[in-house]
Write a protein that holds these residues in place. Structure first.
Motif, PDB file in Angstrom:
ATOM      1  N   ASP A   1       0.797  -1.232   0.000  1.00 33.16           N
ATOM      2  CA  ASP A   1       0.000   0.000   0.000  1.00 33.16           C
ATOM      3  C   ASP A   1       0.831   1.284   0.000  1.00 33.16           C
ATOM      4  OD1 ASP A   1      -2.242  -1.602   0.096  1.00 33.16           O
ATOM      5  OD2 ASP A   1      -2.351  -1.546   2.278  1.00 33.16           O
TER       6      ASP A   1
ATOM      7  N   LYS B   1       1.893   7.041   0.222  1.00 32.54           N
ATOM      8  CA  LYS B   1       0.741   6.150   0.223  1.00 32.54           C
ATOM      9  C   LYS B   1       0.142   6.020  -1.176  1.00 32.54           C
ATOM     10  CE  LYS B   1       1.022   5.541   4.673  1.00 32.54           C
ATOM     11  NZ  LYS B   1       1.390   4.220   5.240  1.00 32.54           N
TER      12      LYS B   1
ATOM     13  N   SER C   1      -2.556   0.762  -2.650  1.00 28.39           N
ATOM     14  CA  SER C   1      -2.478  -0.560  -3.251  1.00 28.39           C
ATOM     15  C   SER C   1      -1.024  -1.014  -3.231  1.00 28.39           C
ATOM     16  CB  SER C   1      -3.008  -0.536  -4.695  1.00 28.39           C
ATOM     17  OG  SER C   1      -2.940  -1.826  -5.283  1.00 28.39           O
TER      18      SER C   1
END
Length: 429
Positions: free
Chosen positions: A224, A242, A245
């Motif tokens: 992620d 960030k 995924s």
């Protein structure tokens, strides 16, 4: 001498003043009117000699322009022909040598990198059991003959699968995959520095899928997020970007970081900006959804090569990040679910190699794209027994390229452009 009176002028002939508006005011005589009036000068007549000179210069300029155009065309045409010949030669490669890396746990090789340093060829490999291996070969020694099981030395165990190996300067970095991911720092010069293992001091970081190491900056693709370590040796600054995924692919260009995720999204981050929010680029929801990005590579400073889990390979223009249409596509690659399908590019950025899910290596021209370059006699037509997990093209000496590939516990060396009969003739001579 008469005084100057406002609104009047003195007429020397009449010996009296007259208004300035009077039409009888004499014309002021200047130095230029002291001589008799002459005819207005006309434009100089062009003599036949000067006209011929101008025409000669014009013809010479035109001839030079035409010659420059011919030279440019010849150079472009020559470069195109030379590239076509190189494509044919590389596609006809039939000389390949194989050896094995004696894995301590009989595991498959998952990562490989080689680099020239201090007149030696340093090679590194990692396996699914977490072992990191090294090999050092002198430049005057035959490379393939020494890449056998006794030429490799186990250096360290990271306890879980080696997910990536990358080299920058005099330092090699290896990462491991799993809930407790580790980073191995291996100096090429062991006399000046010791081997050490570090972790990212953040419990949210795990499952390091990939890494990119340039200069002193290390970029990790993790769960992620992407993790940027500005100085891999000192870990002075660590930034978390960030993505929402898992990051399967990363690439960096100075301060710009590119990530490719499991969700099929390519994002761009600027490490100089405090905000960790990235921009989505080349985003096409109709094609990117659930089409994971497995590889990213930057070419020519302004092109980004992407590979996806559906086997697609495409080149995008980084100058137009909102453009969803690639500037070049490479067809014929096969994949449907494998996330570890490596790609490699030669140091001169002329050829692209990609390993498919069908255990074959395919070759493309980076100038033309389109379908793979094929030849009936090429070793690239033969599938491997095990999946190909690592690829790298190395220029071992000027103009001599070698493609390294790992499959299972075996290491393969392709002498690009060389055929078996040429090797036999060279040995006989």
């Amino acid at each position: 001498m008469p005084r100057e009176l406002p609104g009047l002028y003195w007429d020397e002939e009449k010996q009296r003043y007259f208004p300035l508006a009077s039409s009888r005011r004499p014309q002021v005589v200047g130095p230029s009117t002291l001589h008799p009036p002459t005819k207005a000068q006309s434009a100089p007549q062009t003599t036949g000699e000067s006209h011929n000179l101008k025409r000669h210069l014009g013809n010479r300029s035109l001839l030079r322009t035409k010659e420059d155009a011919r030279f440019s065309f010849r150079t472009t045409h020559k470069n195109k022909l030379m590239h076509q010949i190189s494509c044919l030669q590389v596609a006809q490669t039939s000389h390949v040598a194989s050896s094995s890396i004696l894995s301590l746990a009989c595991c498959a090789i998952t990562a490989f990198q080689a680099v020239s340093y201090n007149n030696n060829l340093h090679s590194f490999a990692g396996d699914t059991g977490g072992w990191f291996y090294s090999s050092v070969i002198g430049r005057d020694e035959p490379v393939t003959g020494h890449h056998t099981s006794h030429g490799w030395r186990p250096e360290f165990s990271l306890s879980s699968e080696i997910s990536s190996i990358c080299i920058s300067g005099s330092r090699c970095i290896a990462t491991s995959f799993g809930p407790e991911s580790k980073i191995l720092h291996f100096p090429l010069d062991l006399d000046s520095e010791d081997i050490r293992v570090t972790r990212v001091n953040n419990r949210s970081v795990r499952d390091i899928w990939t890494a990119d190491f340039q200069g002193t900056r290390l970029v990790l693709g993790a769960n992620d997020q992407a993790v940027v370590i500005d100085d891999a040796a000192d870990r002075a600054t660590v930034c978390f970007m960030k993505t929402g995924s898992d990051v399967f692919a990363v690439a960096q260009d100075n301060n710009i970081i590119y990530t490719g995720s499991r969700a099929g999204i390519v994002q761009r981050f600027d490490s100089r900006i405090a905000s960790t929010k990235g921009d989505r680029i080349f985003n096409d929801p109709s094609t990117t959804q659930n089409n994971s990005v497995t590889n990213l590579k930057i070419f020519y400073d302004w092109q980004l090569l992407t590979s996806n889990i559906d086997g697609s390979l495409a080149m995008f223009d980084l100058r137009f990040p909102s453009n969803r249409k690639p500037i070049m596509s490479f067809t014929g690659n096969i994949n449907s679910y494998t996330t570890k399908t490596p790609i490699a590019v030669d140091p001169h950025e002329q050829f692209l190699f990609a390993a498919g899910q069908d255990r074959r290596i395919r070759l493309w021209s980076l100038r033309t794209g389109g379908p793979p370059l094929v030849s009936p006699a090429s070793v690239f037509q033969k599938p491997f027994e095990d999946p190909v997990r690592a690829l790298q093209v190395v220029e071992e000496e000027e103009g001599v390229l070698g493609l390294w590939a790992t499959s299972g516990a075996a290491l393969y060396k392709y002498n690009l452009g060389q055929r078996m009969e040429e090797e036999s003739e060279a040995m006989q001579c």
